[in-house]
Design an enzyme around this catalytic site. Structure first.
Site, mmCIF file in Angstrom:
data_model
loop_
_atom_site.group_PDB
_atom_site.id
_atom_site.type_symbol
_atom_site.label_atom_id
_atom_site.label_comp_id
_atom_site.label_asym_id
_atom_site.label_seq_id
_atom_site.Cartn_x
_atom_site.Cartn_y
_atom_site.Cartn_z
ATOM 1 N N ASP A 44 0.843 -1.202 0.000
ATOM 2 C CA ASP A 44 0.000 0.000 0.000
ATOM 3 C C ASP A 44 0.878 1.253 0.000
ATOM 4 O O ASP A 44 0.372 2.379 -0.068
ATOM 5 C CB ASP A 44 -1.024 -0.015 1.150
ATOM 6 C CG ASP A 44 -0.405 -0.122 2.517
ATOM 7 O OD1 ASP A 44 0.835 -0.232 2.613
ATOM 8 O OD2 ASP A 44 -1.158 -0.083 3.517
ATOM 9 N N SER A 45 2.201 1.059 0.035
ATOM 10 C CA SER A 45 3.141 2.158 -0.219
ATOM 11 C C SER A 45 2.859 2.780 -1.579
ATOM 12 O O SER A 45 3.328 3.884 -1.870
ATOM 13 C CB SER A 45 4.589 1.646 -0.169
ATOM 14 O OG SER A 45 4.749 0.511 -1.003
ATOM 15 N N LYS A 113 -1.273 -9.434 2.627
ATOM 16 C CA LYS A 113 -0.500 -9.013 3.804
ATOM 17 C C LYS A 113 -1.334 -8.028 4.607
ATOM 18 O O LYS A 113 -1.995 -7.163 4.018
ATOM 19 C CB LYS A 113 0.831 -8.368 3.380
ATOM 20 C CG LYS A 113 1.632 -7.800 4.563
ATOM 21 C CD LYS A 113 3.064 -7.451 4.186
ATOM 22 C CE LYS A 113 3.254 -6.115 3.537
ATOM 23 N NZ LYS A 113 2.797 -4.953 4.352
ATOM 24 N N GLU A 115 -1.364 -5.724 8.554
ATOM 25 C CA GLU A 115 -0.519 -5.222 9.636
ATOM 26 C C GLU A 115 -1.127 -5.518 11.010
ATOM 27 O O GLU A 115 -2.340 -5.425 11.175
ATOM 28 C CB GLU A 115 -0.335 -3.699 9.484
ATOM 29 C CG GLU A 115 0.343 -3.313 8.183
ATOM 30 C CD GLU A 115 0.550 -1.809 8.021
ATOM 31 O OE1 GLU A 115 0.283 -1.047 8.979
ATOM 32 O OE2 GLU A 115 0.978 -1.399 6.929
ATOM 33 N N GLU A 182 9.358 -4.687 10.125
ATOM 34 C CA GLU A 182 9.771 -3.369 9.614
ATOM 35 C C GLU A 182 10.224 -2.454 10.756
ATOM 36 O O GLU A 182 9.544 -2.333 11.789
ATOM 37 C CB GLU A 182 8.598 -2.713 8.868
ATOM 38 C CG GLU A 182 8.952 -1.309 8.360
ATOM 39 C CD GLU A 182 7.970 -0.749 7.340
ATOM 40 O OE1 GLU A 182 7.006 -1.427 6.970
ATOM 41 O OE2 GLU A 182 8.212 0.410 6.922
HETATM 42 O O1 KIV Z 1 3.611 -1.110 1.590
HETATM 43 C C1 KIV Z 1 4.763 -1.572 1.497
HETATM 44 O O2 KIV Z 1 5.499 -1.359 0.521
HETATM 45 C C2 KIV Z 1 5.233 -2.405 2.594
HETATM 46 C C3 KIV Z 1 6.701 -2.680 2.657
HETATM 47 C C4 KIV Z 1 7.406 -1.463 3.067
HETATM 48 C C5 KIV Z 1 7.006 -3.842 3.513
HETATM 49 O O3 KIV Z 1 4.465 -2.804 3.421
#
Ligand code: KIV
Length: 278
Positions: A44-45, A113, A115, A182
């Site tokens: 989500d980056s 994924k 969190e 992280e």
């Molecule tokens: O959103 C992302 O790119 C991530 C990575 C930084 C692990 O969660």
């Protein structure tokens, strides 16, 4: 060979480090996949590096599905992990399963994924029960930026370090197939990696993890401004792009581009006839 939950687990067992990079589009995913990276994360980056938001919080399910589907079309062998965006799994277990399912069915991901630690174990369990592999994410979890009061390294005090170890054990027990660690001290990541049988994939968590992940714009030198301490710039692609774009502008303005080499020809007879008619 297609990377799967089983091949990633075997890599941990044999000590073969897992490589993971982010990607958000077809072309980049294809290049990364062809280089032989084990896993691609549609993080989500993308809210920050692709859409220009200040943090990851505004990213929607539609954004994630759109970019995940593009990456899935470009990657053949990498294990494809799609992030569950903020508020797509926090409200209820049912939301979590429905949204995880969409990333698999509509996005073509191999895993999702999310969190969090103990507080998301019921979500992890339910998604895994729907036969969807889950990668957990602990430490500096960017969706908690407001709760943390900024992007700060986590797990530095004894209490916080113990809580992270407990969370790691709980997400593993809930069925996570791997965990991203992280922004935590390397020695703590080392302890967690040794305690878990599932692979740990670090970002700002030292080299004791079973693998590493980076945002590709960071590691290829495409981002400007502040860079986190853990980012290594393996290339300066931004500088190469700037040079190429500047050359295009000056050659277009001076008429050097397009030259004959980049131009289509036609028989003189055709042109002569045309000229008579004009
Ligand atoms: O959103 C992302 O790119 C991530 C990575 C930084 C692990 O969660």
């Amino acid at each position: 060979m297609k990377n799967t939950v089983s091949t990633l687990l075997k890599q941990k067992q044999s000590g073969d480090k897992i490589t993971m990079l982010t990607a958000y589009d077809y072309t980049t995913a294809k290049i990364i996949d062809e280089c032989g990276v084990n896993a691609i994360l549609i993080g989500d980056s993308l809210g920050m590096v692709m859409l220009g938001y200040e943090n990851t919080l505004p990213v929607t399910m539609e954004d994630m599905i759109h970019h995940t589907a593009a990456v899935s079309r470009g990657a053949e062998n990498a294990f494809i992990v799609a992030d569950m965006p903020f508020m797509s799994y926090q409200v209820s277990v049912q939301d979590a399963v429905v949204n995880a399912g969409r990333l698999i069915k509509e996005g073509g991901a191999n895993a999702v994924k999310l969190e969090g630690g103990a507080e998301v174990c019921d979500r992890i369990r339910a998604i895994v029960n729907a036969s969807i592999p889950v990668v957990a994410h602990l430490g500096l979890t960017p969706q908690s930026v407001n709760a943390f009061g900024g992007f700060k390294v986590q797990g530095k005090s004894l209490d916080k370090a113990k809580k992270l170890i407990e969370d790691a054990m709980k997400i593993q027990e809930a069925g996570a197939c791997a965990v991203v660690l992280e922004g935590i001290p390397a020695k703590l990541a080392d302890i967690i990696t040794k305690k878990l049988f599932i692979p740990t994939i670090g970002i700002g968590a030292g080299n004791g993890c079973d693998g590493q992940v980076l945002v590709y714009q960071d590691m290829l030198g495409l981002t400007t401004g502040h860079t986190a301490k853990f980012v290594k710039r393996f290339a300066e692609v931004g500088a190469v792009m700037r040079q190429g774009i500047s050359d295009y502008i000056s050659e277009t303005k001076s008429g050097v581009f397009p030259s004959e080499e980049h131009t289509y020809a036609v028989d003189d007879d055709v042109i002569n006839e045309l000229m008579k008619e004009c």
